[in-house]
Design an enzyme around this catalytic site. Structure first.
Site: not given
Lengths: 382, 382
Positions: B56, B178, B180, B206, B217, B304, B307-308
């Site tokens: 504002e 991994s 890619w 990781t 980047r 995993p 994340n799991g």
């Protein structure tokens, strides 16, 4: 070879007619035909079931029924595939066109058979009929008849595998439970893909685990696909639900005279195939038999073992993946494969289309090289 | 409360302004403001970086710069979020609006803090200013600030996990390779999601396997997100690439005075967290610390294990899956989870959007219940 805006519009309509007989014409190709005289459509039609008339003949009959027979002279025919020039179960369509003294034919694709391709066009041109190829629609024309075009030009069918998976790529839980990962809309959509196929192919594992019928039940279809089971050890129970009276083929390397005779009474054909060193049915034998039977499109609906074998032998041209928005964790893989040691050299598939189907998403992917070689067949120099 | 077609158009423009500062305002919400007098836009603006002026005030300044100060009296303000009524690092925006004798405010969402929500509206109304809520844009407004709204109303951040997988749901080959699976376009798109987040969260697995920097980047951004590592055993190498001078937080239950001091000199903060009975860092501690730090959006980029754990504890609100059209076979799962025994009772996610990104496909899925409770917060009765 000038294709006008009007030509494109009429050809689009002819393609829609071809699409409308997707479940009907097998093993013949789906073909549509629109007849135009002086910018008016005077007749249209699509190929009927095998043994019935081809698209051009249906359209001519339609013109006659509508009292337009006199307008055939000088008319333009829009046909999605090069008119045939040989006697099959019906006389050559090219002859009918010449006989009616039409003036022009526009086609979307040449005949895929390298031995006969171009002969229809040549015969028409020799008779003084102008023939133009509308190459703009080649992708669409191929999508309607990938199996027929592959069978005629490459000696093998077009094969897709239908898979119902979780987001994390599982076909079933660790304990085998798979009913239902995907929703009802997906299962119904899957039946439309069965309906267009020549044969629905599965493995003995799926029969023993899920006891499926693998036919088309969620809507009325004029033609049920044949079902085929890969069953090396001939383990299939004689009362399996797949034996519902409609034709089933079982490929096996195991002899069992009594079982064979029992099943033959249920409209089942038992075909002997070789056994590979890994103890699997030789899929080359199966594919050779498919070719002999004139199978165009193969709809695979199987577990990881058969899918893995087909994948590793490069026999899957397209994937039809119904993916549920669920995370399952440990479970059955989509493909039983050996571990790779590197990612380089892995040929990616290409995305064909992605669509929400009920609560799931449907992903279609395809082997680009295979598709492109069929596109080439349809467009090769006349 | 009448919202006209014109109102909708101006609000759409205010939302576009809010969207334009997606990478800038954290921990403040992204807010846009358009000032209209007599159907002319006389000023516009969006919230600047934390400590800077709110939307504002930027818009009023813009009006002044354009010589429109006299037109503020009687003007309508379109603001994507209810104007604040409290002193923070800047004075309350509601006061500025009252002071300039504006006549109307249209907002797309109430303040998500249940303790202060509605106070801005009340103060404006008490001053004789008409206030209308344009509920049509609540989905869009929430999509711009899900983290801020969740933090203020629910005491926790909005969390998405970014995953790069093969079609068969693998993050890496069996041997860990991994790089890619997905393409360059996907990796670049992923950096845009990092850029909007308050914190990029990963696990020690990781870091040890890929040694990533996890910063932005591939384009210039005004603000790098903080990076955080879950590292119970404090195994992180002191020369890990993630320690690039920008702020990193390590959550651990292991003491190592020397390592701590060494890392603190590299702008790393080591936070003690409890150890769960499974030997994992207690993620509740981490989330409590996130809340204390005012983290709005958490971008998870992990393997995993983490994340799991996040998934099993219901801490993931959204999935951002970059899926390559490749079949890998055996490999690393997306989520390390215990096997389910049945499919019933599994709550599906909902599909948010699906898009081709280079050669890959990007799937976004979300926990509908979480999203809906935030929508409720933004629309609760005034």
């Amino acid at each position: 070879m000038t294709i006008s805006e009007n030509d494109l519009q009429y050809m689009q309509q002819a393609l829609a007619l071809a699409q409308s007989v997707l479940y009907i014409t097998d093993p013949n190709p789906r073909v549509g035909c629109v007849i135009v005289h002086n910018q008016h459509i005077i007749g249209e039609g699509a190929t009927q079931q095998a043994g019935g008339p081809h698209a051009e003949i249906v359209a001519i009959q339609d013109a006659k029924n509508k009292g337009n027979v006199a307008l055939l002279k000088g008319a333009t025919f829009y046909v999605t595939l090069e008119p045939c020039s040989h006697f099959g179960r019906t006389p050559p369509c090219a002859n009918a066109l010449i006989q009616h003294q039409i003036s022009r034919v526009v086609i979307a694709s040449l005949d895929p058979n390298p031995l006969v391709g171009g002969q229809g066009v040549n015969r028409l041109r020799e008779a003084g009929i102008q023939v133009d190829v509308a190459t703009q629609f080649v992708e669409q024309a191929l999508a309607i008849n990938p199996g027929f075009i592959s069978r005629m030009s490459k000696g093998k069918p077009w094969v897709w595998s239908k898979l119902a998976t979780s987001l994390d790529g599982k076909l079933a839980l660790k304990n085998g439970v798979s009913q239902w990962i995907t929703g009802e809309a997906s299962r119904k959509d899957g039946q439309h893909w069965r309906a267009r196929s020549s044969v629905v192919l599965t493995g003995i594992g799926t029969v023993l685990k899920d006891n499926p019928q693998l036919n088309v039940r969620s809507f009325i279809t004029p033609r049920q696909p044949i079902r085929a089971v890969i069953d090396g050890k001939f383990q299939i129970p004689i009362n399996a639900k797949i034996f519902n009276g409609d034709k089933v083929i079982v490929y096996t390397y195991t002899d069992d005279e009594l079982k064979r005779e029992t099943l033959e009474q249920k409209n089942v054909e038992i075909i002997n195939a070789s056994k590979t060193s890994e103890g699997f049915v030789d899929l080359q034998d199966v594919w050779a038999d498919f070719q002999q039977r004139g199978f165009n499109e193969v709809h695979v609906e199987a577990g990881p073992t058969l899918n893995g074998a087909l994948w590793q032998q490069g026999l899957i041209d397209e994937l039809l993946v119904y993916m549920a928005p669920k995370i399952i964790g440990p479970g059955q893989e989509m493909f039983a494969l050996n571990a790779l040691s590197q990612l380089d050299g892995l040929t990616p598939l290409t995305w064909v289309d992605t669509q929400l189907i009920g609560t799931d998403i449907r992903l279609r992917l395809r082997q680009a090289a295979r598709w492109n070689e069929l596109l080439d067949v349809m467009q090769r120099a006349e």
